[in-house]
Design a protein around this motif. Structure first.
Motif, mmCIF file in Angstrom:
data_model
loop_
_atom_site.group_PDB
_atom_site.id
_atom_site.type_symbol
_atom_site.label_atom_id
_atom_site.label_comp_id
_atom_site.label_asym_id
_atom_site.label_seq_id
_atom_site.Cartn_x
_atom_site.Cartn_y
_atom_site.Cartn_z
ATOM 1 N N ASP A 134 0.826 -1.217 0.000
ATOM 2 C CA ASP A 134 0.000 0.000 0.000
ATOM 3 C C ASP A 134 0.860 1.267 0.000
ATOM 4 N N GLU A 135 2.079 1.162 0.530
ATOM 5 C CA GLU A 135 2.927 2.359 0.681
ATOM 6 C C GLU A 135 3.587 2.765 -0.636
ATOM 7 N N VAL A 136 3.531 1.878 -1.656
ATOM 8 C CA VAL A 136 4.193 2.184 -2.937
ATOM 9 C C VAL A 136 3.323 3.175 -3.714
ATOM 10 N N THR A 137 3.886 4.355 -3.998
ATOM 11 C CA THR A 137 3.124 5.351 -4.760
ATOM 12 C C THR A 137 3.206 5.019 -6.255
ATOM 13 N N GLN A 138 2.317 5.678 -7.011
ATOM 14 C CA GLN A 138 2.342 5.491 -8.482
ATOM 15 C C GLN A 138 3.700 5.866 -9.059
ATOM 16 N N GLU A 139 4.270 6.933 -8.490
ATOM 17 C CA GLU A 139 5.578 7.413 -8.962
ATOM 18 C C GLU A 139 6.665 6.359 -8.705
ATOM 19 N N MET A 140 6.606 5.735 -7.531
ATOM 20 C CA MET A 140 7.601 4.687 -7.204
ATOM 21 C C MET A 140 7.453 3.500 -8.150
ATOM 22 N N GLU A 141 6.193 3.117 -8.405
ATOM 23 C CA GLU A 141 5.929 1.973 -9.289
ATOM 24 C C GLU A 141 6.409 2.289 -10.707
ATOM 25 N N GLN A 142 6.081 3.491 -11.177
ATOM 26 C CA GLN A 142 6.479 3.898 -12.524
ATOM 27 C C GLN A 142 7.997 3.945 -12.644
ATOM 28 N N GLY A 143 8.642 4.483 -11.613
ATOM 29 C CA GLY A 143 10.110 4.569 -11.599
ATOM 30 C C GLY A 143 10.735 3.186 -11.675
ATOM 31 N N PHE A 144 10.147 2.258 -10.936
ATOM 32 C CA PHE A 144 10.631 0.866 -10.943
ATOM 33 C C PHE A 144 10.498 0.267 -12.350
ATOM 34 N N LEU A 145 9.327 0.457 -12.977
ATOM 35 C CA LEU A 145 9.084 -0.130 -14.303
ATOM 36 C C LEU A 145 10.030 0.466 -15.343
ATOM 37 N N GLU A 146 10.263 1.773 -15.235
ATOM 38 C CA GLU A 146 11.165 2.421 -16.201
ATOM 39 C C GLU A 146 12.603 1.951 -15.996
ATOM 40 N N ALA A 147 13.010 1.882 -14.730
ATOM 41 C CA ALA A 147 14.403 1.497 -14.436
ATOM 42 C C ALA A 147 14.691 0.074 -14.876
ATOM 43 N N MET A 148 13.671 -0.797 -14.797
ATOM 44 C CA MET A 148 13.901 -2.222 -15.043
ATOM 45 C C MET A 148 13.367 -2.703 -16.394
ATOM 46 N N ALA A 149 13.001 -1.764 -17.267
ATOM 47 C CA ALA A 149 12.343 -2.150 -18.523
ATOM 48 C C ALA A 149 13.154 -3.170 -19.330
ATOM 49 N N GLY A 150 14.478 -3.139 -19.201
ATOM 50 C CA GLY A 150 15.331 -4.039 -19.973
ATOM 51 C C GLY A 150 15.260 -5.495 -19.531
ATOM 52 N N ALA A 151 14.514 -5.767 -18.450
ATOM 53 C CA ALA A 151 14.487 -7.147 -17.920
ATOM 54 C C ALA A 151 13.481 -8.028 -18.645
ATOM 55 N N GLY A 152 12.485 -7.419 -19.298
ATOM 56 C CA GLY A 152 11.482 -8.232 -19.995
ATOM 57 C C GLY A 152 10.081 -7.686 -19.823
ATOM 58 N N ARG A 153 9.143 -8.609 -19.676
ATOM 59 C CA ARG A 153 7.714 -8.264 -19.604
ATOM 60 C C ARG A 153 7.286 -8.190 -18.138
ATOM 61 N N PHE A 154 6.526 -7.144 -17.805
ATOM 62 C CA PHE A 154 6.080 -6.953 -16.419
ATOM 63 C C PHE A 154 4.563 -7.107 -16.326
ATOM 64 N N SER A 155 4.095 -7.700 -15.239
ATOM 65 C CA SER A 155 2.657 -7.802 -15.027
ATOM 66 C C SER A 155 2.365 -7.727 -13.531
ATOM 67 N N LYS A 156 1.446 -6.829 -13.181
ATOM 68 C CA LYS A 156 1.099 -6.645 -11.765
ATOM 69 C C LYS A 156 0.049 -7.694 -11.378
ATOM 70 N N ILE A 157 0.254 -8.325 -10.248
ATOM 71 C CA ILE A 157 -0.676 -9.390 -9.835
ATOM 72 C C ILE A 157 -1.152 -9.145 -8.400
ATOM 73 N N GLU A 158 -2.205 -9.877 -8.025
ATOM 74 C CA GLU A 158 -2.634 -9.872 -6.626
ATOM 75 C C GLU A 158 -1.722 -10.823 -5.860
ATOM 76 N N GLU A 159 -1.384 -10.464 -4.633
ATOM 77 C CA GLU A 159 -0.412 -11.280 -3.900
ATOM 78 C C GLU A 159 -0.917 -12.704 -3.648
ATOM 79 N N ARG A 160 -2.254 -12.881 -3.562
ATOM 80 C CA ARG A 160 -2.770 -14.230 -3.302
ATOM 81 C C ARG A 160 -2.420 -15.191 -4.449
ATOM 82 N N LEU A 161 -2.075 -14.640 -5.631
ATOM 83 C CA LEU A 161 -1.727 -15.491 -6.773
ATOM 84 C C LEU A 161 -0.208 -15.651 -6.943
#
Ligand code: NAP
Length: 263
Positions: A134-161
């Protein structure tokens, strides 16, 4: 963006390598045996540091140690996490550890992105499933996705899965490698040179996967498209069905999932 990696082994190292592709990233690499981090730094750039600096100086702190090593690793840096004033995000790749467990072990409600990566990250074709606290802001999430884009395909999931997703994405490369080996063995049995058989099998799998992702075709439709009436492919399909090919794979996924739940 400063990204630090605590644990530069197989997965931490592969993710650091992917991060190095983005020129805007600055990397800090920490490992129990620093020579391993140094070898990685010689290859991809970045600065070798200790765990404490990795915690205090990075925007994103990647935890790349084995689950059983996590407690020992955190002993010396827990306080640094708790007393950090500037904004930061913890990125945990530690298998089987939930966001709540990571926060509890760190001893504060730090923003945590839990990632479930797989080995093809090493060639920029990873499947990285992730969950945000819950503490991760949109900006933090976006920053993470941009920084790691070279790793491959990203998909956000529910933790229960997370557990089952980690089996399909994370254990899958082992099953896929077995399939590739068997395809090559079949080719060799019928006279193909081994190297050629492996190349053909690997490119076939890569292309088939790409076709499915880009066309959004159902795999059953893709199979039908190759099976001409009275042809050779349908005879192979019949043989695979006789030997319970699909049921074996379904059972393998369930067996890995059940084992994951017992960790
Ligand atoms: N491999 C996969 O396919 C995969 C997939 C998904 C998630 N993961 C997760 O990724 C994490 C790492 O797995 P891995 O396969 O990369 O394992 P690994 O190759 O054994 O890497 C772990 C690294 O952590 C380092 N380390 C251990 N204790 C440390 C400490 N106190 N401080 C700093 N570094 C320390 C080790 O250093 P030394 O070599 O010097 O001991 C090693 O380089 C695990 O939590 C695993 O569950 C792995």
């Amino acid at each position: 963006m400063v990204l630090s990696f605590i644990g530069t082994g197989n997965m931490g190292g592969a993710l650091a390598r992917a991060a190095s592709l983005n020129r805007n990233n600055r990397l800090l690499l920490a490992n129990r045996h620093p020579d391993k981090a140094q070898q990685l730094a010689d290859l991809i750039g970045g600065t070798v540091c200790d765990n404490l600096q990795a915690v205090t100086d990075a925007d994103y702190v990647f935890l790349g140690v084995k689950p059983q090593m996590l407690e020992e690793m955190l002993q010396d840096v827990r306080e640094a996490f708790q007393t950090r004033k500037s904004s930061f995000t913890v990125v945990s790749m530690v298998a089987g550890r939930t966001i709540a467990q990571i926060q509890e072990k760190i001893g504060c409600n730090a923003p945590v992105i839990r990632i479930l990566p797989n080995t093809p990250v090493a060639v920029g074709e990873g499947m990285i499933l992730y969950v945000c606290s819950d503490e991760v802001t949109q900006e933090m999430e976006q920053g993470f996705l941009e920084a790691m884009a070279g790793a491959g395909r990203f998909s956000k999931i529910e933790e229960r899965l997370a557990d089952i997703c980690s089996v399909v994405g994370g254990c899958g490369p082992a099953y896929a490698a077995m399939f590739l080996e068997a395809m090559a063995d079949g080719g060799v049995a019928c006279g193909m040179p081994r190297i050629q058989a492996m190349e053909v099998a690997a490119q076939m799998m890569l292309g088939t996967a790409k076709l499915m992702l880009e066309s959004h075709a159902h795999p059953g439709v893709m199979k039908d498209a190759v099976c001409s009436p009275g042809g050779s492919t349908i005879q192979g399909v019949r043989t695979l069905e006789e030997r319970a090919f699909r049921a074996s794979i379904i059972d393998a996924v369930i067996a890995s999932y059940e084992k994951t739940l017992r960790f």
